[in-house]
Scaffold this motif. Structure first.
Motif, PDB file in Angstrom:
ATOM      1  N   GLY A   1       0.955  -1.352   0.117  1.00 44.45           N
ATOM      2  CA  GLY A   1       0.106  -0.108   0.050  1.00 44.45           C
ATOM      3  C   GLY A   1       0.833   1.100  -0.040  1.00 44.45           C
TER       4      GLY A   1
ATOM      5  N   THR B   1       0.272   4.426  -2.653  1.00 39.41           N
ATOM      6  CA  THR B   1       0.188   5.866  -2.301  1.00 39.41           C
ATOM      7  C   THR B   1       1.284   6.881  -2.794  1.00 39.41           C
ATOM      8  OG1 THR B   1       1.162   5.597  -0.099  1.00 39.41           O
ATOM      9  CG2 THR B   1      -1.492   5.336  -0.636  1.00 39.41           C
TER      10      THR B   1
ATOM     11  N   VAL C   1      -6.708   1.418   0.125  1.00 45.35           N
ATOM     12  CA  VAL C   1      -6.040   0.274   0.485  1.00 45.35           C
ATOM     13  C   VAL C   1      -6.611  -0.428   1.657  1.00 45.35           C
ATOM     14  CG1 VAL C   1      -3.712  -0.505   1.856  1.00 45.35           C
ATOM     15  CG2 VAL C   1      -3.421   1.279  -0.008  1.00 45.35           C
ATOM     16  N   MET C   2      -7.481  -0.006   2.494  1.00 44.33           N
ATOM     17  CA  MET C   2      -8.176  -0.489   3.317  1.00 44.33           C
ATOM     18  C   MET C   2      -9.688  -0.912   3.025  1.00 44.33           C
ATOM     19  SD  MET C   2      -8.709   0.306   7.430  1.00 44.33           S
ATOM     20  CE  MET C   2      -6.962   0.232   7.952  1.00 44.33           C
TER      21      MET C   2
ATOM     22  N   GLU D   1      -8.429   8.761   3.028  1.00 43.67           N
ATOM     23  CA  GLU D   1      -8.975   7.193   3.306  1.00 43.67           C
ATOM     24  C   GLU D   1     -10.860   7.373   3.192  1.00 43.67           C
ATOM     25  OE1 GLU D   1      -7.606   4.704   6.585  1.00 43.67           O
ATOM     26  OE2 GLU D   1      -6.570   6.285   6.761  1.00 43.67           O
TER      27      GLU D   1
ATOM     28  N   GLY E   1       0.595   4.733   4.655  1.00 44.91           N
ATOM     29  CA  GLY E   1       1.838   4.096   4.505  1.00 44.91           C
ATOM     30  C   GLY E   1       3.072   4.969   5.006  1.00 44.91           C
TER      31      GLY E   1
ATOM     32  N   LYS F   1      -3.763  -4.759   0.615  1.00 46.00           N
ATOM     33  CA  LYS F   1      -4.142  -5.609   1.359  1.00 46.00           C
ATOM     34  C   LYS F   1      -5.250  -6.662   0.494  1.00 46.00           C
ATOM     35  CE  LYS F   1      -4.319  -2.132   5.164  1.00 46.00           C
ATOM     36  NZ  LYS F   1      -3.545  -2.773   6.244  1.00 46.00           N
TER      37      LYS F   1
HETATM   38  N1  PLP Z   1      -3.140   3.098   3.003  1.00 49.63           N
HETATM   39  C1  PLP Z   1      -3.981   2.836   4.084  1.00 49.63           C
HETATM   40  C2  PLP Z   1      -5.352   3.399   4.196  1.00 49.63           C
HETATM   41  C3  PLP Z   1      -3.577   1.817   4.934  1.00 49.63           C
HETATM   42  O1  PLP Z   1      -4.250   1.379   5.950  1.00 49.63           O
HETATM   43  C4  PLP Z   1      -2.292   1.244   4.792  1.00 49.63           C
HETATM   44  C5  PLP Z   1      -1.644   0.425   5.656  1.00 49.63           C
HETATM   45  O2  PLP Z   1      -2.428  -0.123   6.876  1.00 49.63           O
HETATM   46  C6  PLP Z   1      -1.369   1.598   3.991  1.00 49.63           C
HETATM   47  C7  PLP Z   1      -1.848   2.615   3.082  1.00 49.63           C
HETATM   48  C8  PLP Z   1      -0.025   1.370   3.689  1.00 49.63           C
HETATM   49  O3  PLP Z   1       0.058  -0.166   3.148  1.00 49.63           O
HETATM   50  P1  PLP Z   1       1.131  -0.987   3.418  1.00 49.63           P
HETATM   51  O4  PLP Z   1       1.299  -1.356   4.929  1.00 49.63           O
HETATM   52  O5  PLP Z   1       0.857  -2.409   2.609  1.00 49.63           O
HETATM   53  O6  PLP Z   1       2.444  -0.367   2.981  1.00 49.63           O
END
Ligand code: PLP
Length: 426
Positions: free
Chosen positions: A114, A118, A238-239, A203, A143, A264
């Motif tokens: 993730g 981003t 991502v979530m 988000e 992230g 995810k």
């Molecule tokens: N964006 C959101 C909304 C997240 O919740 C997360 C991680 O929890 C990320 C980005 C980053 O993802 P990653 O942990 O796979 O790098």
């Protein structure tokens, strides 16, 4: 206790004994459980104890752990080789599946996390618009890329570090931080920098300050402001992607972003991320356009097989209704249990994610309300639940995740444990 022994050993070899900070139980204290295996709604630790799991590997495990369809797809892919570093048919199938399920993703590119998604989406937005600044929201986490570690939520917040040493001030001077669910704060930022803002990243349901849904009009307002000022809207799904519905939060709330980031669930448990969106923006990426982005293992065939198996399985009719119903029963059951014992508790839930807040406020929708919650009550509740075999996120800043494998027995066990835990909190 084997977990305690392993944790001690781990701390000599790995910073904090973990490969991602929140796993160290900093937010709640005590010994993190070392996990040996997982199946369905359950995690099993090295001491042989079973836990009903509401973390789901921090989101991916929508179908429950070790789902036979995903396992089978991975095993078959492994037979054909682990990685080729060359284009494959399965990557095309993945991109076309995303296109179909999330029509705003006219084109997409796969990455490995993730964070990469981003980071790359913001670079693309900056390159495409020729502008440097961008807006993020306090309490949202995207992230750990440098420019995003500004008043970050989630792990960084739990550690009491709103931003991290090691990130030069110069690297974040173009990051503007606004207040989630407060359009006026975004209007003010655009008024200050009308032609400098490349994008707004948000988000759509904030899941890194517990679980905060958008107030009606907030996402629509962001869309309108981006259009007015010529900035791109990036929904960080991502979530929320494939967790709050089959079209993600963008389908749930009817918002069409310019770019979307995913992770995810689309990896089915393998390390995967993706970003995508409007064709003309995506074609600004190398090798077609000038914005550089790459990855040795991006689109890895084993990861794609796991992700595609997941995306196929979740298209079963009625699946998201069932998931939302389970989630509602858990969230409302927690509230009722708290009420029986005179404990003020606010709850939220959207699709397969939920939040609960030790707060006297009837509803919690702002970051400052989350930070004002009774953290000591959360910590005590957390350990009372853990002892009874219910594994919640070890931080008051994380959303809870429900899977399709959570059945009546697991929900009843959780609510019974909560009843006993609230009784002891009084
Ligand atoms: N964006 C959101 C909304 C997240 O919740 C997360 C991680 O929890 C990320 C980005 C980053 O993802 P990653 O942990 O796979 O790098």
């Amino acid at each position: 206790m084997h977990s305690a022994r392993l944790f001690e050993q781990a701390r000599h070899a790995i910073p904090g004994g973990v490969n991602s900070p929140v796993r160290a139980f900093n937010g709640v204290g005590g010994t993190p459980r070392f996990i040996e295996r997982a199946d369905g709604a359950y995690l099993y630790d090295v001491d042989g104890k079973a836990y009903v799991d509401y973390i789901g590997s921090w989101g991916p495990m929508l179908l429950g752990h070790n789902h036979p369809l995903i396992k089978q797809a991975v095993l078959e892919a492994v037979e054909r080789g682990l990685s080729y570093g060359a284009p494959t048919a399965i990557e095309v199938e993945m991109a076309e599946t995303l296109q179909r399920l999330m029509p705003s993703m006219e084109m997409s590119r796969m990455v490995n996390s993730g964070t990469e998604a981003t980071m790359s989406a913001i670079r693309l937005a900056r390159g495409y618009t020729g502008r440097d600044k961008f807006i993020k929201f306090e309490g949202c986490y995207h992230g750990h890329a440098d420019a995003l570690l500004v008043k970050a939520g989630s792990g960084a917040l739990t550690l009491g570090q709103p931003s991290s040493p090691g990130v030069p001030a110069d690297f974040v001077k173009h990051t503007l931080t606004c207040t989630f669910n407060d359009l006026a704060s975004v209007e003010a930022a655009f008024a200050d920098y009308p032609i400098e803002i490349a994008c707004v990243i948000v988000e759509p349901v904030a899941g890194n300050m517990n679980c905060i849904p958008p107030e009606p009009g907030f996402l629509e307002g962001l869309r309108a402001l981006c259009d007015e000022y010529g900035a791109l809207l990036i929904l960080d799904e991502v979530m929320t992607g494939f967790r709050v519905g089959l079209q993600g939060a963008q389908g749930h709330y009817g918002i069409r972003p310019d770019l979307t980031t995913l992770g995810k669930i689309i990896g089915g448990g393998m390390p995967v991320g993706a970003f995508g969106g409007r064709r003309e923006v995506m074609e600004y990426l190398a090798p077609v356009g000038p914005v550089y982005q790459a990855g040795t293992l991006s689109g890895n065939p084993v990861a794609m097989a796991a992700g595609l198996a997941m995306l196929k399985a979740i298209q079963q009719p009625g699946l998201y209704e069932a998931l939302a119903d389970k989630t509602r029963r858990i969230a409302e059951g927690l509230k009722q249990a708290a009420e029986r014992h005179g404990i003020p508790l606010a709850i939220t839930h959207v699709g397969g994610m939920f939040g609960f807040f030790f707060s006297r406020e009837p509803s919690v929708s702002r970051f400052e309300q989350v930070t004002a919650c009774d953290m000591s009550a959360f910590r005590r509740f957390y350990h009372l639940m853990l002892e009874q075999g219910v594994y919640l996120a070890p931080s008051a800043y994380e959303a809870g995740f429900v899977s399709l494998a959570h059945g009546d027995a697991e929900i009843e066990k959780t609510l019974h444990a909560a009843d006993l835990a609230f009784a002891q909190l009084r």
